[in-house]
Design a protein around this motif. Structure first.
Motif, PDB file in Angstrom:
ATOM      1  N   TYR A  63       0.582   3.895  -3.006  1.00  0.00           N
ATOM      2  CA  TYR A  63       0.177   5.260  -2.673  1.00  0.00           C
ATOM      3  C   TYR A  63       1.325   6.243  -2.899  1.00  0.00           C
ATOM      4  CZ  TYR A  63      -1.818   9.192  -0.183  1.00  0.00           C
ATOM      5  OH  TYR A  63      -2.290  10.432   0.136  1.00  0.00           O
ATOM      6  N   GLY A  64       2.515   5.879  -2.453  1.00  0.00           N
ATOM      7  CA  GLY A  64       3.647   6.786  -2.614  1.00  0.00           C
ATOM      8  C   GLY A  64       3.996   7.016  -4.069  1.00  0.00           C
TER       9      GLY A  64
ATOM     10  N   ASN B 139       3.911  10.823  -3.392  1.00  0.00           N
ATOM     11  CA  ASN B 139       4.057  11.163  -1.979  1.00  0.00           C
ATOM     12  C   ASN B 139       5.369  10.544  -1.489  1.00  0.00           C
ATOM     13  OD1 ASN B 139       3.817  11.291   0.839  1.00  0.00           O
ATOM     14  ND2 ASN B 139       1.586  11.347   0.666  1.00  0.00           N
TER      15      ASN B 139
ATOM     16  N   TRP C 202       5.653   8.278   1.865  1.00  0.00           N
ATOM     17  CA  TRP C 202       5.105   6.928   1.704  1.00  0.00           C
ATOM     18  C   TRP C 202       6.037   6.057   0.870  1.00  0.00           C
ATOM     19  CZ3 TRP C 202       1.182   4.491   4.052  1.00  0.00           C
ATOM     20  CH2 TRP C 202       0.308   5.262   4.796  1.00  0.00           C
TER      21      TRP C 202
ATOM     22  N   THR D  83       0.828  -1.207   0.000  1.00  0.00           N
ATOM     23  CA  THR D  83       0.000   0.000   0.000  1.00  0.00           C
ATOM     24  C   THR D  83       0.860   1.253   0.000  1.00  0.00           C
ATOM     25  OG1 THR D  83      -1.734  -1.191   1.185  1.00  0.00           O
ATOM     26  CG2 THR D  83      -1.845   1.211   1.219  1.00  0.00           C
ATOM     27  N   ALA D  84       1.918   1.254   0.798  1.00  0.00           N
ATOM     28  CA  ALA D  84       2.830   2.401   0.826  1.00  0.00           C
ATOM     29  C   ALA D  84       3.473   2.605  -0.544  1.00  0.00           C
ATOM     30  CB  ALA D  84       3.895   2.204   1.896  1.00  0.00           C
TER      31      ALA D  84
ATOM     32  N   LEU E  30       8.804   4.976   3.076  1.00  0.00           N
ATOM     33  CA  LEU E  30       8.316   3.887   3.932  1.00  0.00           C
ATOM     34  C   LEU E  30       8.310   2.564   3.164  1.00  0.00           C
ATOM     35  CD1 LEU E  30       7.010   2.907   6.597  1.00  0.00           C
ATOM     36  CD2 LEU E  30       4.798   3.464   5.558  1.00  0.00           C
ATOM     37  N   PHE E  31       7.903   2.601   1.920  1.00  0.00           N
ATOM     38  CA  PHE E  31       7.923   1.394   1.084  1.00  0.00           C
ATOM     39  C   PHE E  31       9.340   0.838   0.966  1.00  0.00           C
ATOM     40  CE2 PHE E  31       8.997  -0.062  -3.217  1.00  0.00           C
ATOM     41  CZ  PHE E  31       8.329  -1.272  -3.214  1.00  0.00           C
TER      42      PHE E  31
END
Length: 190
Positions: free
Chosen positions: A87-88, A93, A96, A83-84, A99-100
């Motif tokens: 979305y990123g 973003n 995010w 999801t990260a 984070l991925f």
């Protein structure tokens, strides 16, 4: 050719602000798409193999408890990681996407390489599945790191262009006000 800040002609560099380039990575998006399906197959394979190998009667007896704990940790972190990444990448973003990359490096690599190298009873089919997962994870990590740096560079450039436009508009407004005051002062003095 740049003219005075108060003239109607604007800086040609401002065209880049309207024609904004996408910072998303299509290759990363494709990797994430395929990883989703591979992850489902991967966890299904390991669940079936572990239960087939270690399920006796009504109990599960696996001497390698670390593998079981890591699989549970992977099962919790993988949806967050994907999801990260989605979305990123799609929303451009950067936090995010970072984070991925972190989740790709830390839990995913730990699980993959532990099962591939440190498990007690690895068979050739298990190793083949792990090598495929490792290749996909390494590719995601490298492409993810590249996407982070590329997105950072493009967003930084976009930010400075935006600041330049805002400052130019302030200068234009200030110039117009000064010009009006001078014309008003000249009209009242006449």
């Amino acid at each position: 050719r740049m003219q005075h800040a108060g003239t109607a002609v604007e800086d040609p560099r401002l065209r880049n602000l309207a024609n904004r380039k996408y910072a998303t990575s299509l290759f990363l998006q494709q990797l994430l798409y395929y990883q989703f399906f591979f992850s489902i197959g991967w966890i299904t394979f390991w669940t079936c193999w572990l239960f087939y190998t270690y399920w006796r009667g009504l109990t599960y007896k696996d001497d390698d408890i670390v593998r079981t704990v890591m699989m549970i940790f992977w099962l919790l972190s993988e949806p967050i990681r994907l999801t990260a990444g989605w979305y990123g990448n799609l929303q451009e973003n950067l936090p995010w996407l970072v984070l991925f990359v972190i989740l790709t490096f830390a839990p995913l690599h730990a699980v993959i390489y532990y099962i591939m190298m440190a498990s007690f009873d690895i068979q050739p089919v298990n190793k083949a599945v792990q090598v495929a997962q490792a290749m996909l994870a390494e590719t995601e990590l490298l492409v993810g790191i590249y996407a982070v740096f590329r997105m950072y560079r493009m967003q930084k450039q976009q930010y400075y262009l935006f600041e330049y436009v805002m400052n130019q508009r302030r200068r234009n407004a200030r110039y117009r006000v000064e010009e009006q005051q001078q014309q008003g002062g000249a009209a009242s003095g006449a």
